[in-house]
Design a protein around this motif. Structure first.
Motif, PDB file in Angstrom:
ATOM      1  N   ASP A   1       0.752  -1.289   0.159  1.00  0.00           N
ATOM      2  CA  ASP A   1      -0.007   0.105  -0.503  1.00  0.00           C
ATOM      3  C   ASP A   1       0.839   1.529  -0.430  1.00  0.00           C
ATOM      4  O   ASP A   1       0.133   2.318  -0.759  1.00  0.00           O
ATOM      5  N   GLU A   2       1.259   1.377   0.604  1.00  0.00           N
ATOM      6  CA  GLU A   2       2.820   2.179   0.429  1.00  0.00           C
ATOM      7  C   GLU A   2       3.559   2.775  -0.491  1.00  0.00           C
ATOM      8  O   GLU A   2       3.905   3.348  -1.396  1.00  0.00           O
ATOM      9  N   ALA A   3       4.252   1.871  -1.137  1.00  0.00           N
ATOM     10  CA  ALA A   3       5.093   0.985  -2.506  1.00  0.00           C
ATOM     11  C   ALA A   3       3.766   1.995  -3.696  1.00  0.00           C
ATOM     12  O   ALA A   3       4.074   2.294  -4.331  1.00  0.00           O
ATOM     13  N   HIS A   4       2.412   2.134  -3.294  1.00  0.00           N
ATOM     14  CA  HIS A   4       1.239   1.834  -4.070  1.00  0.00           C
ATOM     15  C   HIS A   4       1.170   3.522  -4.322  1.00  0.00           C
ATOM     16  O   HIS A   4       1.452   3.908  -5.344  1.00  0.00           O
ATOM     17  N   GLN A   5       0.774   4.144  -3.312  1.00  0.00           N
ATOM     18  CA  GLN A   5       1.212   5.165  -3.408  1.00  0.00           C
ATOM     19  C   GLN A   5       2.153   6.222  -3.876  1.00  0.00           C
ATOM     20  O   GLN A   5       2.379   6.907  -4.746  1.00  0.00           O
ATOM     21  N   ALA A   6       3.697   5.154  -3.778  1.00  0.00           N
ATOM     22  CA  ALA A   6       4.933   6.456  -4.052  1.00  0.00           C
ATOM     23  C   ALA A   6       4.362   6.650  -5.710  1.00  0.00           C
ATOM     24  O   ALA A   6       5.271   7.315  -6.345  1.00  0.00           O
ATOM     25  N   ALA A   7       3.978   5.058  -6.056  1.00  0.00           N
ATOM     26  CA  ALA A   7       4.176   4.604  -7.912  1.00  0.00           C
ATOM     27  C   ALA A   7       3.092   5.747  -8.463  1.00  0.00           C
ATOM     28  O   ALA A   7       3.458   5.891  -9.432  1.00  0.00           O
ATOM     29  N   THR A   8       2.113   6.130  -7.133  1.00  0.00           N
ATOM     30  CA  THR A   8       0.717   7.026  -8.130  1.00  0.00           C
ATOM     31  C   THR A   8       1.271   8.408  -8.336  1.00  0.00           C
ATOM     32  O   THR A   8       1.205   9.097  -9.627  1.00  0.00           O
ATOM     33  N   ALA A   9       2.135   8.556  -7.565  1.00  0.00           N
ATOM     34  CA  ALA A   9       2.600  10.094  -7.454  1.00  0.00           C
ATOM     35  C   ALA A   9       3.699  10.076  -8.662  1.00  0.00           C
ATOM     36  O   ALA A   9       3.916  11.137  -9.275  1.00  0.00           O
ATOM     37  N   HIS A  10       4.773   9.323  -8.539  1.00  0.00           N
ATOM     38  CA  HIS A  10       5.546   8.938  -9.124  1.00  0.00           C
ATOM     39  C   HIS A  10       4.639   8.785 -11.052  1.00  0.00           C
ATOM     40  O   HIS A  10       5.261   9.975 -11.974  1.00  0.00           O
ATOM     41  N   ALA A  11       3.641   8.215 -10.814  1.00  0.00           N
ATOM     42  CA  ALA A  11       3.578   7.789 -11.959  1.00  0.00           C
ATOM     43  C   ALA A  11       2.584   9.469 -12.182  1.00  0.00           C
ATOM     44  O   ALA A  11       2.407  10.200 -14.471  1.00  0.00           O
ATOM     45  N   ARG A  12       1.497  10.451 -11.722  1.00  0.00           N
ATOM     46  CA  ARG A  12       1.379  11.554 -12.346  1.00  0.00           C
ATOM     47  C   ARG A  12       2.084  12.675 -12.247  1.00  0.00           C
ATOM     48  O   ARG A  12       2.077  13.514 -13.076  1.00  0.00           O
ATOM     49  N   GLU A  13       3.312  12.403 -11.932  1.00  0.00           N
ATOM     50  CA  GLU A  13       4.570  13.425 -11.923  1.00  0.00           C
ATOM     51  C   GLU A  13       5.291  13.314 -13.182  1.00  0.00           C
ATOM     52  O   GLU A  13       5.223  14.502 -13.651  1.00  0.00           O
ATOM     53  N   SER A  14       5.209  12.137 -13.350  1.00  0.00           N
ATOM     54  CA  SER A  14       6.201  11.205 -14.955  1.00  0.00           C
ATOM     55  C   SER A  14       5.439  11.330 -16.321  1.00  0.00           C
ATOM     56  O   SER A  14       6.260  11.325 -17.711  1.00  0.00           O
ATOM     57  N   GLY A  15       4.172  11.376 -16.065  1.00  0.00           N
ATOM     58  CA  GLY A  15       3.217  10.979 -17.279  1.00  0.00           C
ATOM     59  C   GLY A  15       3.730   9.072 -17.705  1.00  0.00           C
ATOM     60  O   GLY A  15       2.877   9.051 -18.809  1.00  0.00           O
ATOM     61  N   ALA A  16       4.227   8.647 -16.913  1.00  0.00           N
ATOM     62  CA  ALA A  16       3.825   7.695 -17.303  1.00  0.00           C
ATOM     63  C   ALA A  16       2.713   6.806 -17.127  1.00  0.00           C
ATOM     64  O   ALA A  16       1.320   7.053 -16.242  1.00  0.00           O
ATOM     65  N   PHE A  17       2.152   4.779 -17.343  1.00  0.00           N
ATOM     66  CA  PHE A  17       0.952   4.999 -17.747  1.00  0.00           C
ATOM     67  C   PHE A  17       0.872   4.545 -16.112  1.00  0.00           C
ATOM     68  O   PHE A  17       2.148   3.213 -16.452  1.00  0.00           O
ATOM     69  N   TYR A  18       0.205   4.186 -15.079  1.00  0.00           N
ATOM     70  CA  TYR A  18       0.272   3.088 -13.602  1.00  0.00           C
ATOM     71  C   TYR A  18      -0.585   1.235 -13.937  1.00  0.00           C
ATOM     72  O   TYR A  18      -1.388   1.908 -14.874  1.00  0.00           O
ATOM     73  N   MET A  19       0.707   0.715 -13.812  1.00  0.00           N
ATOM     74  CA  MET A  19      -0.261  -0.619 -14.043  1.00  0.00           C
ATOM     75  C   MET A  19      -0.589  -0.952 -12.896  1.00  0.00           C
ATOM     76  O   MET A  19      -0.302  -1.530 -11.689  1.00  0.00           O
ATOM     77  N   HIS A  20      -1.779  -0.494 -12.417  1.00  0.00           N
ATOM     78  CA  HIS A  20      -2.509  -1.108 -11.066  1.00  0.00           C
ATOM     79  C   HIS A  20      -2.262  -2.364 -10.780  1.00  0.00           C
ATOM     80  O   HIS A  20      -3.332  -3.391 -12.111  1.00  0.00           O
ATOM     81  N   PRO A  21      -2.158  -3.528  -9.724  1.00  0.00           N
ATOM     82  CA  PRO A  21      -1.878  -4.842  -9.952  1.00  0.00           C
ATOM     83  C   PRO A  21      -3.966  -5.809  -9.487  1.00  0.00           C
ATOM     84  O   PRO A  21      -3.808  -6.424 -10.357  1.00  0.00           O
ATOM     85  N   PHE A  22      -4.621  -4.571  -9.969  1.00  0.00           N
ATOM     86  CA  PHE A  22      -5.868  -6.021  -9.222  1.00  0.00           C
ATOM     87  C   PHE A  22      -7.461  -4.610  -9.349  1.00  0.00           C
ATOM     88  O   PHE A  22      -7.764  -5.123  -9.764  1.00  0.00           O
ATOM     89  N   ALA A  23      -7.096  -2.791  -9.493  1.00  0.00           N
ATOM     90  CA  ALA A  23      -8.337  -1.964 -10.085  1.00  0.00           C
ATOM     91  C   ALA A  23      -7.789  -1.999 -10.685  1.00  0.00           C
ATOM     92  O   ALA A  23      -7.836  -0.327 -11.107  1.00  0.00           O
ATOM     93  N   ASP A  24      -7.783  -2.520 -11.473  1.00  0.00           N
ATOM     94  CA  ASP A  24      -8.253  -2.403 -13.129  1.00  0.00           C
ATOM     95  C   ASP A  24      -9.060  -3.699 -13.447  1.00  0.00           C
ATOM     96  O   ASP A  24      -8.213  -4.303 -13.909  1.00  0.00           O
ATOM     97  N   ASP A  25     -10.106  -3.194 -14.907  1.00  0.00           N
ATOM     98  CA  ASP A  25     -11.135  -4.711 -15.698  1.00  0.00           C
ATOM     99  C   ASP A  25     -10.174  -5.433 -16.103  1.00  0.00           C
ATOM    100  O   ASP A  25      -9.834  -7.011 -16.178  1.00  0.00           O
ATOM    101  N   ALA A  26      -8.784  -4.214 -17.740  1.00  0.00           N
ATOM    102  CA  ALA A  26      -8.031  -4.940 -18.020  1.00  0.00           C
ATOM    103  C   ALA A  26      -7.345  -6.423 -17.764  1.00  0.00           C
ATOM    104  O   ALA A  26      -6.861  -7.299 -17.922  1.00  0.00           O
TER     105      ALA A  26
END
Length: 312
Positions: A125-150
């Motif tokens: 959960d803590e790694a997730h917070q850091a990763a989503t923040a990085h994705a917002r800052e960098s413009g990279a696509f965030y690959m959520h491990p489970f909250a994603d229909d695809a």
């Protein structure tokens, strides 16, 4: 997510993954394992776990523009490896955030795949917070491990294969981390075999969906103490909980030590190198947490590879 989406995912991921084999557990010295138990060996999957199915389905559903700045994931190890693999295949960078309890071996594999590895927090959960923040800052696509229909639809392709490879199974035992795997598998299995029994397995130290079932709604665990990084998640997603609530019959808890013993047995008896999450289905049987009904035919899943049992 729907059964139709899972069937579409089957065609989308087919060229990029392996149809992993199924092992019938015979001539085993442990009498707690029901005769004729079958295990699908996703530990032999591309990238070392079932996670590649969801990663392929997500990336192949996106445009080149959407991933041009790279992929980002937070992971206990396996989802990160799948994300890094797909980034390499797509020719884009990958940044993987790991909790401090992640396996050093999986970190090494991530670096060999060309990923940038960053540690953040003690649990996913803590790694997730850091990763989503990085994705917002960098413009990279965030690959959520489970909250994603695809992602979940991709994991559901395992259920399609299990129905084809083990057609007489009527009890399915599936490991749970965030819940994407059991959500995908349970949806397709229940659609095809409504009377099948589906049981999830969680660590005692991370009873994520077990706590939600008890409360009747999504809850956040006050603490996560399991050492199994790939099954450590303090809170699932509402959509995952709703799918599980409708399709999963029971959730049982096993200790880290029980998973260790099961991983050691898989290596000693069958030469299968599983991580602790990969040994969870078998651990539930060996520990008596899951007791098949008379005549029930058991199908489990070795969902990830690792060296946890190789000391046996």
């Amino acid at each position: 997510m729907s059964v139709e989406a899972i069937k579409a995912a089957v065609e989308r991921v087919r060229p990029h993954i392996r149809r992993t084999p199924v092992l019938r557990l015979e001539h085993c010295s442990d009498a707690t394992i029901p005769s004729g138990t079958h295990l699908k060996l996703e530990c032999l999957q591309v990238s070392g776990s079932f996670k590649i199915r969801g990663a392929v389905n997500r990336v192949k559903s996106l445009s080149a523009h959407a991933i041009a700045k790279g992929l980002v994931a937070a992971s206990g190890g396996n989802h990160g490896l799948a994300t890094a693999y797909m980034a390499r295949q797509s020719g884009v960078p990958a940044t993987i955030f790991l909790p401090t309890n992640a396996s050093p071996l999986k970190e090494q594999k991530l670096r060999k795949l060309g990923a940038e590895v960053r540690y953040a927090g003690a649990v996913w959960d803590e790694a997730h917070q850091a990763a989503t923040a990085h994705a917002r800052e960098s413009g990279a696509f965030y690959m959520h491990p489970f909250a994603d229909d695809a992602i979940v639809s991709g994991q559901g392709t395992i259920g399609v294969e299990m129905l084809e490879q083990i057609p007489d199974a009527d009890l399915y035992i599936i490991a749970i981390g965030g819940g994407g795997l059991i959500a995908g598998v349970s949806q397709v299995v229940k659609a095809m075999k409504p009377k099948a029994r589906i049981v999830g397995v969680e660590p005692v130290g991370s009873p994520t969906l077990h706590a939600c079932f008890a409360a009747g709604h999504v809850v956040r665990l006050p603490q996560v103490t399991t050492r199994v990084a790939t099954m450590a998640c303090g809170r699932t997603d509402e959509s995952i909980y709703e799918i599980a609530r409708r399709h999963v019959d029971d959730i049982v808890l096993v200790s880290d030590e029980a998973m260790q013993r099961a991983a050691e047995l898989l290596w000693f008896e069958f030469g299968i190198a599983a991580d602790l999450s990969g040994a969870a289905s078998l651990a539930a049987l060996m520990a008596g947490a899951v007791r098949p009904k008379p005549g029930e035919r058991v199908a489990g899943l070795v969902c990830g590879a690792g060296v946890d049992g190789l000391s046996a």
